[in-house]
Each structure stands twice: as C-alpha cells, then as structure tokens.
Design an enzyme around this catalytic site. Structure first.
Site, PDB file in Angstrom:
ATOM      1  CB  ILE A   1      -1.701   8.416  -0.338  1.00 52.93           C
ATOM      2  CG1 ILE A   1      -0.287   8.641  -0.897  1.00 52.93           C
ATOM      3  CG2 ILE A   1      -2.063   6.944  -0.417  1.00 52.93           C
ATOM      4  CD1 ILE A   1       0.814   7.924  -0.083  1.00 52.93           C
ATOM      5  CB  SER A   2      -1.813  10.575  -5.660  1.00 51.60           C
ATOM      6  OG  SER A   2      -2.431  11.808  -5.415  1.00 51.60           O
ATOM      7  CD  GLN A   3      -3.605   4.621 -10.068  1.00 59.14           C
ATOM      8  OE1 GLN A   3      -4.541   5.394 -10.268  1.00 59.14           O
ATOM      9  NE2 GLN A   3      -3.293   3.649 -10.884  1.00 59.14           N
TER      10      GLN A   3
END
Ligand code: SAH
Length: 235
Positions: free
Chosen positions: A82-84
């Site tokens: 999951i992206s930052q």
C-alpha cells in the site's frame, strides 16, 4: 430486517474492520499523520481533508492495521504494497493543482487506497490492476467506503484503457523503466500523467502535461515504487 447478500457482506466487513468505531488513539495518530504531511509541504486543503477522512486501516490486514497511520508503505500480499500516505498526497496534489480531474485513469489499483483518495476529488475514476485477488479486494474496500464513481479492470495497465479515454489525468502507482507510449496517447489536451520512472534503486516521479501535440515533462522528486510488470495474474 431483510438484507441482500452484498449488504450483509459489507455489514460484516464494517464490524470486522471497525470502520464505525475508530478509537481516540487512532484519531490522534491520524492527526499526527496530517501534521507530518503538512511539514513535508502538502498544502492543498482539499487533499489533506480527503486523507484525513479516508480510513487507511481498512485497506490493511488486521495484523498490520495498527500501523495504518504511519507514513510508510506496508505489505498487502502478492509482493505488493500500500503506498506511503505522503506519496499518495503528493501525487494527488500535483494532479489536483494542475487542472481538471473529470476523468482519471489509475494504473496499479493494489488494495485501492490511492483510488479511494482520488475518487473523492475526481468525476470518474477508471482503475486497472494486473493481480486479480488484489483487484477484488480493492472492489470490496471501495464499496465499503461508498466510492461509487470507480470502474475496475483486470488487465495489464501499461496498455492504459483506451475505450474509456481520453483522460484529464493518469496516475501510475508502479514504476516502468520507460514511460509507456499508450498512456501518453490516452491523455486529453491539457491532460497530465504522473508516473514514477526507473529501476529498483529508486525512481524519478515525473509529471507530463500534454498541450496539443506537445508534451512537457517535469521531474518532481525521487520515489520508490514496486515495478510495473507486464501480463496479468489470475491468482
Ligand atoms: N495504488 C496502490 C499501490 C499499489 S502497489 C495504493 O494506493 O496503495 C502497485 C500495484 O501496481 C500493485 O498492486 C501491482 O500489482 C500493480 N501493477 C504492477 N504492474 C502493473 C500493470 N502492468 N498493470 C496493472 N497493475 C500493475
């Protein structure tokens, strides 16, 4: 009370993922995340508001959900992440500030966090993911959050989604070595493509703007995404 299967499924997800009752600790941690994003230069209130109101913990497995409001990328299975939050905010802000978000294409749905964020600011979002179980999970998450302006496709997103284009904005959340031509071809006049480009050592986040037949390229900063891979996976 009579409930359809889909409604029952959503209700059990709400209970399981604690969507309705987010404790005080979590609320404080979420505010701390917002402060961190502002410290790093995110200043667009619309984007900050959406990040504040999007529960990131529902996108994670229970074992990791206590880390949902840390400003880091986290594993979601299938070797993906999951992206930052900072990167989601930065990419969303770059597109939001530079023009229309009427029709948006996203490549690399993953668990759907970036999709949820941009869907709150866009007219319609079209999102493409090559790993079927991740796409299915994203569909459930977005249904849970009532993001109804999103269409999903299981495919190799480096080809874009030409039937639904042209797009005002294209956001790619996996990194190719070179920008796929098909994506540039699906940009509307005035359309922008935001995309990380490069290998494992790190990538340049690029913002490309189409003006008529011309393409203007800007490099925003260094980032680190999983690679954009070709083909698609059923399992
Ligand atoms: N947008 C996600 C980030 C997911 S990580 C978020 O908000 O957290 C990147 C995703 O891109 C992975 O799920 C990976 O499977 C997907 N991906 C990689 N190459 C792709 C391709 N060619 N087409 C579509 N999706 C791709």
């Amino acid at each position: 009370m009579y409930r359809t299967r889909a409604e029952q499924e959503i209700q059990s997800l709400i209970e399981k993922k604690n969507l309705s009752g987010i404790g005080m600790t979590s609320q404080r941690t979420r505010e701390r995340l917002l402060g961190r994003l502002m410290d790093q230069g995110i200043d667009c209130m619309a984007v900050l508001d959406v990040i504040r109101s999007t529960p990131r913990h529902i996108f994670l497995d229970e074992a990791l959900s206590h880390r949902a409001y840390e400003d880091v990328a986290l594993p979601i299975g299938h070797n993906q992440t999951i992206s930052q939050p900072y990167v989601v905010a930065r990419m969303t802000e770059a597109l939001f500030k530079s023009g229309s978000l009427d029709r948006v294409l996203e490549i690399g749905t993953g668990c759907g966090y970036q999709t949820a964020v941009i869907s709150r600011l866009a007219g319609r979002v079209f999102t493409v993911e090559r790993i079927k179980p991740l796409l299915d999970r994203a569909k459930k998450n977005l249904r849970l959050l009532k993001c109804r302006n999103v269409e999903f496709k299981h495919d190799d997103g480096s080809l874009g989604w030409s039937e639904r284009g042209p797009y005002d904005a294209i956001i790619t959340t996996a990194a190719p070595q070179h920008i796929p031509r098909e994506l540039l071809g699906q940009l509307a006049d005035g359309g922008r493509l935001i995309i990380p480009v490069g290998g494992d050592a790190g990538q340049e986040l690029k913002l490309i703007t189409r003006e008529g037949d011309e393409l203007h390229e800007q490099t925003l900063e260094m980032v680190r995404f999983v690679p954009l891979l070709s083909g698609q996976l059923q399992h």
